[in-house]
Scaffold this motif. Structure first.
Motif, PDB file in Angstrom:
ATOM      1  N   THR A 129      49.653  28.134  36.090  1.00  0.00           N
ATOM      2  CA  THR A 129      50.496  27.416  37.038  1.00  0.00           C
ATOM      3  C   THR A 129      51.740  26.926  36.318  1.00  0.00           C
ATOM      4  OG1 THR A 129      49.303  25.367  36.562  1.00  0.00           O
ATOM      5  CG2 THR A 129      48.540  26.641  38.440  1.00  0.00           C
ATOM      6  N   PRO A 130      52.842  26.795  37.041  1.00  0.00           N
ATOM      7  CA  PRO A 130      54.049  26.253  36.399  1.00  0.00           C
ATOM      8  C   PRO A 130      53.833  24.786  36.036  1.00  0.00           C
ATOM      9  CG  PRO A 130      54.410  26.574  38.748  1.00  0.00           C
ATOM     10  CD  PRO A 130      53.042  27.113  38.431  1.00  0.00           C
ATOM     11  N   GLY A 131      54.568  24.330  35.063  1.00  0.00           N
ATOM     12  CA  GLY A 131      54.483  22.920  34.697  1.00  0.00           C
ATOM     13  C   GLY A 131      53.356  22.670  33.723  1.00  0.00           C
ATOM     14  N   GLY A 132      52.537  21.703  34.033  1.00  0.00           N
ATOM     15  CA  GLY A 132      51.521  21.277  33.080  1.00  0.00           C
ATOM     16  C   GLY A 132      52.153  20.264  32.154  1.00  0.00           C
ATOM     17  N   GLY A 133      51.440  19.829  31.196  1.00  0.00           N
ATOM     18  CA  GLY A 133      51.992  18.855  30.273  1.00  0.00           C
ATOM     19  C   GLY A 133      50.901  18.336  29.377  1.00  0.00           C
ATOM     20  N   SER A 134      51.142  17.223  28.776  1.00  0.00           N
ATOM     21  CA  SER A 134      50.199  16.653  27.834  1.00  0.00           C
ATOM     22  C   SER A 134      48.842  16.434  28.500  1.00  0.00           C
ATOM     23  CB  SER A 134      50.742  15.327  27.315  1.00  0.00           C
ATOM     24  OG  SER A 134      49.824  14.770  26.412  1.00  0.00           O
ATOM     25  N   GLY A 135      47.838  17.108  27.967  1.00  0.00           N
ATOM     26  CA  GLY A 135      46.485  16.935  28.491  1.00  0.00           C
ATOM     27  C   GLY A 135      46.176  17.759  29.733  1.00  0.00           C
ATOM     28  N   ASN A 136      47.169  18.468  30.274  1.00  0.00           N
ATOM     29  CA  ASN A 136      46.927  19.282  31.473  1.00  0.00           C
ATOM     30  C   ASN A 136      46.896  20.749  31.096  1.00  0.00           C
ATOM     31  OD1 ASN A 136      47.005  17.054  33.179  1.00  0.00           O
ATOM     32  ND2 ASN A 136      49.204  17.192  33.450  1.00  0.00           N
ATOM     33  N   SER A 137      45.864  21.430  31.541  1.00  0.00           N
ATOM     34  CA  SER A 137      45.769  22.854  31.270  1.00  0.00           C
ATOM     35  C   SER A 137      46.584  23.618  32.297  1.00  0.00           C
ATOM     36  CB  SER A 137      44.312  23.303  31.331  1.00  0.00           C
ATOM     37  OG  SER A 137      44.231  24.701  31.202  1.00  0.00           O
ATOM     38  N   ARG A 138      47.302  24.650  31.870  1.00  0.00           N
ATOM     39  CA  ARG A 138      48.055  25.497  32.795  1.00  0.00           C
ATOM     40  C   ARG A 138      47.240  26.702  33.222  1.00  0.00           C
ATOM     41  NH1 ARG A 138      53.436  27.330  30.674  1.00  0.00           N
ATOM     42  NH2 ARG A 138      53.523  28.092  32.785  1.00  0.00           N
ATOM     43  N   SER A 139      46.025  26.882  32.683  1.00  0.00           N
ATOM     44  CA  SER A 139      45.189  28.032  33.024  1.00  0.00           C
ATOM     45  C   SER A 139      43.917  27.570  33.710  1.00  0.00           C
ATOM     46  CB  SER A 139      44.797  28.814  31.767  1.00  0.00           C
ATOM     47  OG  SER A 139      45.938  29.338  31.156  1.00  0.00           O
ATOM     48  N   THR A 140      43.474  28.336  34.693  1.00  0.00           N
ATOM     49  CA  THR A 140      42.227  28.075  35.390  1.00  0.00           C
ATOM     50  C   THR A 140      41.492  29.393  35.542  1.00  0.00           C
ATOM     51  OG1 THR A 140      43.209  26.268  36.644  1.00  0.00           O
ATOM     52  CG2 THR A 140      41.215  27.223  37.541  1.00  0.00           C
ATOM     53  N   PHE A 141      40.201  29.395  35.276  1.00  0.00           N
ATOM     54  CA  PHE A 141      39.402  30.608  35.426  1.00  0.00           C
ATOM     55  C   PHE A 141      38.883  30.714  36.852  1.00  0.00           C
ATOM     56  CE2 PHE A 141      39.619  30.104  30.930  1.00  0.00           C
ATOM     57  CZ  PHE A 141      39.724  31.406  30.474  1.00  0.00           C
ATOM     58  N   ILE A 142      38.798  31.945  37.348  1.00  0.00           N
ATOM     59  CA  ILE A 142      38.407  32.229  38.727  1.00  0.00           C
ATOM     60  C   ILE A 142      37.089  32.992  38.708  1.00  0.00           C
ATOM     61  CG2 ILE A 142      39.130  33.358  40.869  1.00  0.00           C
ATOM     62  CD1 ILE A 142      41.029  31.147  39.830  1.00  0.00           C
ATOM     63  N   ALA A 143      36.169  32.626  39.596  1.00  0.00           N
ATOM     64  CA  ALA A 143      34.900  33.343  39.704  1.00  0.00           C
ATOM     65  C   ALA A 143      35.166  34.769  40.186  1.00  0.00           C
ATOM     66  CB  ALA A 143      33.966  32.622  40.670  1.00  0.00           C
ATOM     67  N   PRO A 144      34.523  35.774  39.591  1.00  0.00           N
ATOM     68  CA  PRO A 144      34.777  37.173  39.967  1.00  0.00           C
ATOM     69  C   PRO A 144      34.606  37.445  41.457  1.00  0.00           C
ATOM     70  CG  PRO A 144      33.462  37.084  37.980  1.00  0.00           C
ATOM     71  CD  PRO A 144      33.573  35.669  38.486  1.00  0.00           C
ATOM     72  N   GLU A 145      33.676  36.788  42.111  1.00  0.00           N
ATOM     73  CA  GLU A 145      33.474  37.025  43.546  1.00  0.00           C
ATOM     74  C   GLU A 145      34.631  36.506  44.402  1.00  0.00           C
ATOM     75  OE1 GLU A 145      31.059  33.298  42.473  1.00  0.00           O
ATOM     76  OE2 GLU A 145      31.345  35.286  41.590  1.00  0.00           O
ATOM     77  N   ASN A 146      35.561  35.748  43.793  1.00  0.00           N
ATOM     78  CA  ASN A 146      36.710  35.216  44.520  1.00  0.00           C
ATOM     79  C   ASN A 146      37.996  35.995  44.264  1.00  0.00           C
ATOM     80  OD1 ASN A 146      35.214  33.146  45.708  1.00  0.00           O
ATOM     81  ND2 ASN A 146      35.435  31.874  43.907  1.00  0.00           N
ATOM     82  N   VAL A 147      37.864  37.192  43.676  1.00  0.00           N
ATOM     83  CA  VAL A 147      39.019  38.049  43.405  1.00  0.00           C
ATOM     84  C   VAL A 147      38.708  39.455  43.907  1.00  0.00           C
ATOM     85  CG1 VAL A 147      40.507  39.016  41.610  1.00  0.00           C
ATOM     86  CG2 VAL A 147      39.576  36.709  41.348  1.00  0.00           C
ATOM     87  N   PRO A 148      39.575  40.007  44.764  1.00  0.00           N
ATOM     88  CA  PRO A 148      39.333  41.376  45.230  1.00  0.00           C
ATOM     89  C   PRO A 148      39.471  42.383  44.094  1.00  0.00           C
ATOM     90  CG  PRO A 148      41.359  40.479  46.206  1.00  0.00           C
ATOM     91  CD  PRO A 148      40.770  39.421  45.347  1.00  0.00           C
ATOM     92  N   PRO A 149      38.858  43.549  44.224  1.00  0.00           N
ATOM     93  CA  PRO A 149      38.983  44.578  43.182  1.00  0.00           C
ATOM     94  C   PRO A 149      40.447  44.972  42.972  1.00  0.00           C
ATOM     95  CG  PRO A 149      37.378  45.237  44.851  1.00  0.00           C
ATOM     96  CD  PRO A 149      38.055  44.000  45.355  1.00  0.00           C
ATOM     97  N   PHE A 150      40.792  45.309  41.720  1.00  0.00           N
ATOM     98  CA  PHE A 150      42.135  45.784  41.421  1.00  0.00           C
ATOM     99  C   PHE A 150      42.068  46.757  40.257  1.00  0.00           C
ATOM    100  CE2 PHE A 150      41.525  41.894  39.016  1.00  0.00           C
ATOM    101  CZ  PHE A 150      42.014  42.185  37.755  1.00  0.00           C
ATOM    102  N   GLU A 151      43.079  47.583  40.158  1.00  0.00           N
ATOM    103  CA  GLU A 151      43.163  48.598  39.108  1.00  0.00           C
ATOM    104  C   GLU A 151      43.846  48.032  37.876  1.00  0.00           C
ATOM    105  OE1 GLU A 151      41.986  51.802  39.238  1.00  0.00           O
ATOM    106  OE2 GLU A 151      41.103  51.243  41.171  1.00  0.00           O
ATOM    107  N   GLY A 152      43.448  48.492  36.709  1.00  0.00           N
ATOM    108  CA  GLY A 152      44.121  48.125  35.474  1.00  0.00           C
ATOM    109  C   GLY A 152      43.643  46.808  34.894  1.00  0.00           C
ATOM    110  N   GLU A 153      44.376  46.352  33.881  1.00  0.00           N
ATOM    111  CA  GLU A 153      44.030  45.136  33.151  1.00  0.00           C
ATOM    112  C   GLU A 153      44.670  43.877  33.722  1.00  0.00           C
ATOM    113  OE1 GLU A 153      42.051  44.580  30.310  1.00  0.00           O
ATOM    114  OE2 GLU A 153      41.287  46.552  30.842  1.00  0.00           O
ATOM    115  N   GLU A 154      45.672  44.036  34.593  1.00  0.00           N
ATOM    116  CA  GLU A 154      46.414  42.874  35.081  1.00  0.00           C
ATOM    117  C   GLU A 154      46.813  43.095  36.528  1.00  0.00           C
ATOM    118  OE1 GLU A 154      49.532  40.881  32.605  1.00  0.00           O
ATOM    119  OE2 GLU A 154      50.829  41.702  34.172  1.00  0.00           O
ATOM    120  N   ALA A 155      46.751  42.015  37.303  1.00  0.00           N
ATOM    121  CA  ALA A 155      47.226  42.047  38.688  1.00  0.00           C
ATOM    122  C   ALA A 155      47.677  40.638  39.051  1.00  0.00           C
ATOM    123  CB  ALA A 155      46.129  42.513  39.638  1.00  0.00           C
TER     124      ALA A 155
END
Length: 69
Positions: free
Chosen positions: A16-42
């Motif tokens: 996510t944009p922003g973040g700051g001291s003590g705030n993580s800019r990354s969040t992990f998503i459960a696989p069942e909450n992401v549709p299938p996609f091709e390749g390493e990045e989408a």
């Protein structure tokens, strides 16, 4: 964690944009909450699903990456 023994596995997270001291800019998503996609990045439009005992994020639809990605 990527399961390298499984060639179909993917590490699913978003930043996510922003973040700051003590705030993580990354969040992990459960696989069942992401549709299938091709390749390493989408890129996906994300939605916060309110819930009890906790809320979670899910991918709504795949989108084109931003021009500066």
């Amino acid at each position: 964690m990527r399961l390298y023994a499984d060639p179909e596995s993917k590490t699913l997270f978003f930043t996510t944009p922003g973040g700051g001291s003590g705030n993580s800019r990354s969040t992990f998503i459960a696989p069942e909450n992401v549709p299938p996609f091709e390749g390493e990045e989408a890129w996906f439009e994300m939605e916060l699903v309110e819930g009890k005992p906790w809320s979670f994020w899910r991918a709504v639809r795949q989108v084109e990456p931003p021009a500066d990605a």
